[in-house]
Design an enzyme around this catalytic site. Structure first.
Site, PDB file in Angstrom:
ATOM      1  N   TYR A 265       0.945   4.629  13.206  1.00  0.00           N
ATOM      2  CA  TYR A 265      -0.452   5.066  13.218  1.00  0.00           C
ATOM      3  C   TYR A 265      -1.164   4.488  14.453  1.00  0.00           C
ATOM      4  O   TYR A 265      -0.541   3.820  15.290  1.00  0.00           O
ATOM      5  CB  TYR A 265      -1.125   4.719  11.883  1.00  0.00           C
ATOM      6  CG  TYR A 265      -0.438   5.464  10.753  1.00  0.00           C
ATOM      7  CD1 TYR A 265      -0.465   6.864  10.722  1.00  0.00           C
ATOM      8  CD2 TYR A 265       0.302   4.801   9.783  1.00  0.00           C
ATOM      9  CE1 TYR A 265       0.214   7.567   9.726  1.00  0.00           C
ATOM     10  CE2 TYR A 265       0.980   5.502   8.788  1.00  0.00           C
ATOM     11  CZ  TYR A 265       0.932   6.886   8.767  1.00  0.00           C
ATOM     12  OH  TYR A 265       1.607   7.590   7.799  1.00  0.00           O
TER      13      TYR A 265
ATOM     14  N   ALA B 295      -3.244   3.415   2.410  1.00  0.00           N
ATOM     15  CA  ALA B 295      -3.866   3.651   3.714  1.00  0.00           C
ATOM     16  C   ALA B 295      -5.105   4.505   3.492  1.00  0.00           C
ATOM     17  O   ALA B 295      -5.018   5.651   3.044  1.00  0.00           O
ATOM     18  CB  ALA B 295      -2.890   4.356   4.644  1.00  0.00           C
TER      19      ALA B 295
ATOM     20  N   ARG C  38       8.345   0.923  -3.973  1.00  0.00           N
ATOM     21  CA  ARG C  38       8.941   1.884  -4.901  1.00  0.00           C
ATOM     22  C   ARG C  38       9.311   1.270  -6.250  1.00  0.00           C
ATOM     23  O   ARG C  38       9.204   1.943  -7.286  1.00  0.00           O
ATOM     24  CB  ARG C  38      10.154   2.544  -4.231  1.00  0.00           C
ATOM     25  CG  ARG C  38       9.704   3.509  -3.123  1.00  0.00           C
ATOM     26  CD  ARG C  38      10.814   3.817  -2.160  1.00  0.00           C
ATOM     27  NE  ARG C  38      11.149   2.668  -1.324  1.00  0.00           N
ATOM     28  CZ  ARG C  38      12.061   2.676  -0.352  1.00  0.00           C
ATOM     29  NH1 ARG C  38      12.741   3.792  -0.116  1.00  0.00           N
ATOM     30  NH2 ARG C  38      12.295   1.598   0.371  1.00  0.00           N
TER      31      ARG C  38
ATOM     32  N   LEU D  99      12.773  -2.675   0.272  1.00  0.00           N
ATOM     33  CA  LEU D  99      13.906  -2.791  -0.651  1.00  0.00           C
ATOM     34  C   LEU D  99      14.098  -4.209  -1.164  1.00  0.00           C
ATOM     35  O   LEU D  99      15.207  -4.744  -1.164  1.00  0.00           O
ATOM     36  CB  LEU D  99      15.181  -2.226  -0.020  1.00  0.00           C
ATOM     37  CG  LEU D  99      15.189  -0.692   0.126  1.00  0.00           C
ATOM     38  CD1 LEU D  99      16.455  -0.210   0.821  1.00  0.00           C
ATOM     39  CD2 LEU D  99      15.035   0.004  -1.231  1.00  0.00           C
TER      40      LEU D  99
ATOM     41  N   ARG E 120      -0.888  -5.611   8.992  1.00  0.00           N
ATOM     42  CA  ARG E 120       0.464  -5.077   8.788  1.00  0.00           C
ATOM     43  C   ARG E 120       1.017  -4.588  10.126  1.00  0.00           C
ATOM     44  O   ARG E 120       0.402  -3.764  10.803  1.00  0.00           O
ATOM     45  CB  ARG E 120       0.446  -3.927   7.776  1.00  0.00           C
ATOM     46  CG  ARG E 120       1.849  -3.427   7.469  1.00  0.00           C
ATOM     47  CD  ARG E 120       1.948  -2.511   6.279  1.00  0.00           C
ATOM     48  NE  ARG E 120       3.014  -2.987   5.397  1.00  0.00           N
ATOM     49  CZ  ARG E 120       3.588  -2.268   4.450  1.00  0.00           C
ATOM     50  NH1 ARG E 120       3.182  -1.044   4.207  1.00  0.00           N
ATOM     51  NH2 ARG E 120       4.547  -2.776   3.707  1.00  0.00           N
TER      52      ARG E 120
ATOM     53  N   PRO F  30       0.835  -1.209   0.000  1.00  0.00           N
ATOM     54  CA  PRO F  30       0.000   0.000   0.000  1.00  0.00           C
ATOM     55  C   PRO F  30       0.869   1.259   0.000  1.00  0.00           C
ATOM     56  O   PRO F  30       1.853   1.331   0.741  1.00  0.00           O
ATOM     57  CB  PRO F  30      -0.793  -0.123   1.310  1.00  0.00           C
ATOM     58  CG  PRO F  30      -0.012  -1.065   2.167  1.00  0.00           C
ATOM     59  CD  PRO F  30       0.720  -1.975   1.239  1.00  0.00           C
TER      60      PRO F  30
ATOM     61  N   GLN G 242      -6.171  -1.033   2.418  1.00  0.00           N
ATOM     62  CA  GLN G 242      -5.576  -0.921   3.747  1.00  0.00           C
ATOM     63  C   GLN G 242      -6.404   0.049   4.583  1.00  0.00           C
ATOM     64  O   GLN G 242      -6.559   1.216   4.216  1.00  0.00           O
ATOM     65  CB  GLN G 242      -4.131  -0.422   3.642  1.00  0.00           C
ATOM     66  CG  GLN G 242      -3.417  -0.473   4.992  1.00  0.00           C
ATOM     67  CD  GLN G 242      -2.029   0.117   4.950  1.00  0.00           C
ATOM     68  OE1 GLN G 242      -1.846   1.205   4.412  1.00  0.00           O
ATOM     69  NE2 GLN G 242      -1.060  -0.565   5.534  1.00  0.00           N
TER      70      GLN G 242
HETATM   71  C1  FNR Z   1       4.567   4.038   1.453  1.00  0.00           C
HETATM   72  N1  FNR Z   1       4.385   3.085   2.469  1.00  0.00           N
HETATM   73  C2  FNR Z   1       3.136   2.914   3.011  1.00  0.00           C
HETATM   74  N2  FNR Z   1       2.907   1.901   3.902  1.00  0.00           N
HETATM   75  C3  FNR Z   1       1.662   1.638   4.339  1.00  0.00           C
HETATM   76  O1  FNR Z   1       1.483   0.701   5.124  1.00  0.00           O
HETATM   77  N3  FNR Z   1       0.609   2.404   3.932  1.00  0.00           N
HETATM   78  C4  FNR Z   1       0.760   3.444   3.084  1.00  0.00           C
HETATM   79  O2  FNR Z   1      -0.221   4.068   2.678  1.00  0.00           O
HETATM   80  C5  FNR Z   1       2.078   3.753   2.649  1.00  0.00           C
HETATM   81  N4  FNR Z   1       2.321   4.832   1.831  1.00  0.00           N
HETATM   82  C6  FNR Z   1       3.518   4.923   1.146  1.00  0.00           C
HETATM   83  C7  FNR Z   1       3.673   5.856   0.117  1.00  0.00           C
HETATM   84  C8  FNR Z   1       4.849   5.886  -0.625  1.00  0.00           C
HETATM   85  C9  FNR Z   1       4.967   6.851  -1.761  1.00  0.00           C
HETATM   86  C10 FNR Z   1       5.893   4.981  -0.328  1.00  0.00           C
HETATM   87  C11 FNR Z   1       7.174   4.973  -1.125  1.00  0.00           C
HETATM   88  C12 FNR Z   1       5.758   4.100   0.718  1.00  0.00           C
HETATM   89  C13 FNR Z   1       5.431   2.066   2.711  1.00  0.00           C
HETATM   90  C14 FNR Z   1       5.376   0.979   1.650  1.00  0.00           C
HETATM   91  O3  FNR Z   1       4.176   0.225   1.744  1.00  0.00           O
HETATM   92  C15 FNR Z   1       6.568   0.006   1.775  1.00  0.00           C
HETATM   93  O4  FNR Z   1       6.479  -0.684   2.989  1.00  0.00           O
HETATM   94  C16 FNR Z   1       7.900   0.722   1.694  1.00  0.00           C
HETATM   95  O5  FNR Z   1       7.928   1.612   0.588  1.00  0.00           O
HETATM   96  C17 FNR Z   1       9.069  -0.252   1.593  1.00  0.00           C
HETATM   97  O6  FNR Z   1       8.988  -1.037   0.424  1.00  0.00           O
HETATM   98  P1  FNR Z   1       9.856  -0.684  -0.907  1.00  0.00           P
HETATM   99  O7  FNR Z   1       9.383   0.620  -1.424  1.00  0.00           O
HETATM  100  O8  FNR Z   1      11.292  -0.630  -0.465  1.00  0.00           O
HETATM  101  O9  FNR Z   1       9.567  -1.827  -1.834  1.00  0.00           O
END
Ligand code: FNR
Length: 355
Positions: free
Chosen positions: A186, A59, A324, A302, A233, A23, A101
């Site tokens: 949160y 979220a 990402r 990552l 989560r 998410p 979520q």
């Molecule tokens: C997030 N992340 C995130 N996590 C979550 O639980 N709810 C959310 O709404 C968000 N929003 C969000 C926005 C943006 C732009 C990013 C980059 C990240 C965290 C995301 O779900 C994830 O756990 C992390 O980005 C790590 O994974 P990656 O990006 O390394 O694959």
């Protein structure tokens, strides 16, 4: 050995693979009404067409004062349900399962998004500028945001009601899965962590007490929606002395499964500033710790290559989630399958000539 391209089931739901989209908030509701927009239709459409097995949308607030920013999506009224439905239908037409979520931001609510209608402002939105008094487990201020008020027992019970109502609305919109957001600082994480929970009612005290609201929410969604897959989560560590530990998280994960959840996602942090050893797969050990309890677990953070994802799933973690990497290339799941030489049918007919 299990591969990321293998299908799996969550409760009765078939997923075409184990590459899930994490998410990610888009903060793109400029009308401040929680209703998803053209941006969400296009963004989630592209991700659904990219081959993922499970796309979980950002979220999404269970109540107006649970929004991180006024530009968050919501799922507390019918207009929002109506706007989510075509996004869900399109994902299904692409062969993707789709979840939402569910979130209450607690002390991290009422902040500026930093772009869009909010402009470039940051931090808490003052009450006289359209913000609101936030509530949390205790009146502990976090991350330099506005001072929250400790929610009363009755207020927390009403928040549990709102999570359950939101799950019903998710089903009405056609979502296949709900994810209960108990990570990233949160409200449910504010309750779980001893750093922010100093309550002396049934929502505080020892780990079991601090997990009460999360487990009540899971138990009630399970009782009222027996078929609906539920993901929880967690921030499986606060990365700081006196916070949530990986062992705490493994215990809460096992309790959540006992309460009716189907899977747990192992993320971390977000409650306090901490020195996080960010690098490839830096949270995978947290997922492995939870999976060791016999819990269906996803790893995130990552995970950037097919090879890395294969090794994670081979180690007993059920799925990987990408964030990402999917923002850069919405078709990452298709690309990874091709890199592994797998013969998969996830490419939309319109795109077959590209491969
Ligand atoms: C997030 N992340 C995130 N996590 C979550 O639980 N709810 C959310 O709404 C968000 N929003 C969000 C926005 C943006 C732009 C990013 C980059 C990240 C965290 C995301 O779900 C994830 O756990 C992390 O980005 C790590 O994974 P990656 O990006 O390394 O694959």
């Amino acid at each position: 050995m299990t591969s990321i391209v293998e299908p799996m089931r969550l409760r009765g739901l078939a997923l075409r693979n184990r590459i899930w989209i994490a998410p990610m908030c888009q903060y793109s509701v400029d009308a401040y009404d929680g209703v998803p927009t053209d941006w969400h239709r296009v963004h989630y459409g592209a991700l659904a067409a990219g081959g993922t097995g499970l796309l979980v949308v950002e979220a999404t607030a269970i109540a107006p004062d649970g929004r991180i920013t006024r530009q968050d999506t919501g799922i507390w009224n019918d207009a929002q349900v109506d706007a989510w439905r075509p996004i869900v239908d399109f994902a299904h037409a692409q062969g993707a399962a789709i979840g939402v979520q569910l979130n209450h931001a607690g002390a991290k609510a009422s902040t500026y998004a930093g772009f869009g209608r909010d402009g470039d402002a940051r931090g808490s939105v003052p009450v006289d500028a359209g913000g609101w008094q936030t509530v949390s487990a205790s009146d502990e201020q976090i991350l330099g945001l506005a001072q929250p008020r400790a929610a009363s027992t009755a207020e927390l019970e009403a928040i549990a009601d709102a999570f359950v109502a939101a799950a019903h609305r998710a089903v009405a919109a056609g979502f296949d899965v709900v994810e209960v957001h108990a990570a990233h600082g949160y409200l449910l994480h504010q309750l779980l962590s001893p750093i922010t929970n100093r309550r002396d009612d049934r929502f505080g005290g020892d780990l079991a007490g601090r997990a009460t609201l999360l487990l009540d929410v899971v138990r009630r969604i399970r009782a009222e929606l027996p078929e609906l897959p539920i993901v929880v989560r967690l921030s499986a560590t606060d990365w700081t002395e006196g916070g949530v530990t990986p062992d705490d998280a493994a215990q809460v994960a096992a309790w959540a499964i006992g309460a009716g959840a189907d899977a747990v996602d192992a993320s971390s942090g977000g409650l306090v500033l901490a020195d996080i050893p960010v690098g490839p797969g830096y949270q995978v050990h947290l997922a492995e710790r939870i999976a060791a309890e016999g819990v269906v677990t996803s790893a995130v953070g990552l995970v950037e290559t097919a090879e890395q994802a294969e090794a994670i799933v081979a180690s007993g973690v059920a799925a990987v989630r990408i964030g990402r990497a999917a923002l850069r290339d919405a078709s990452t799941p298709i690309r990874w399958a091709r890199e592994l030489g797998a013969d998969v049918d996830w490419v939309p007919a319109q795109r077959l000539r590209a491969y």
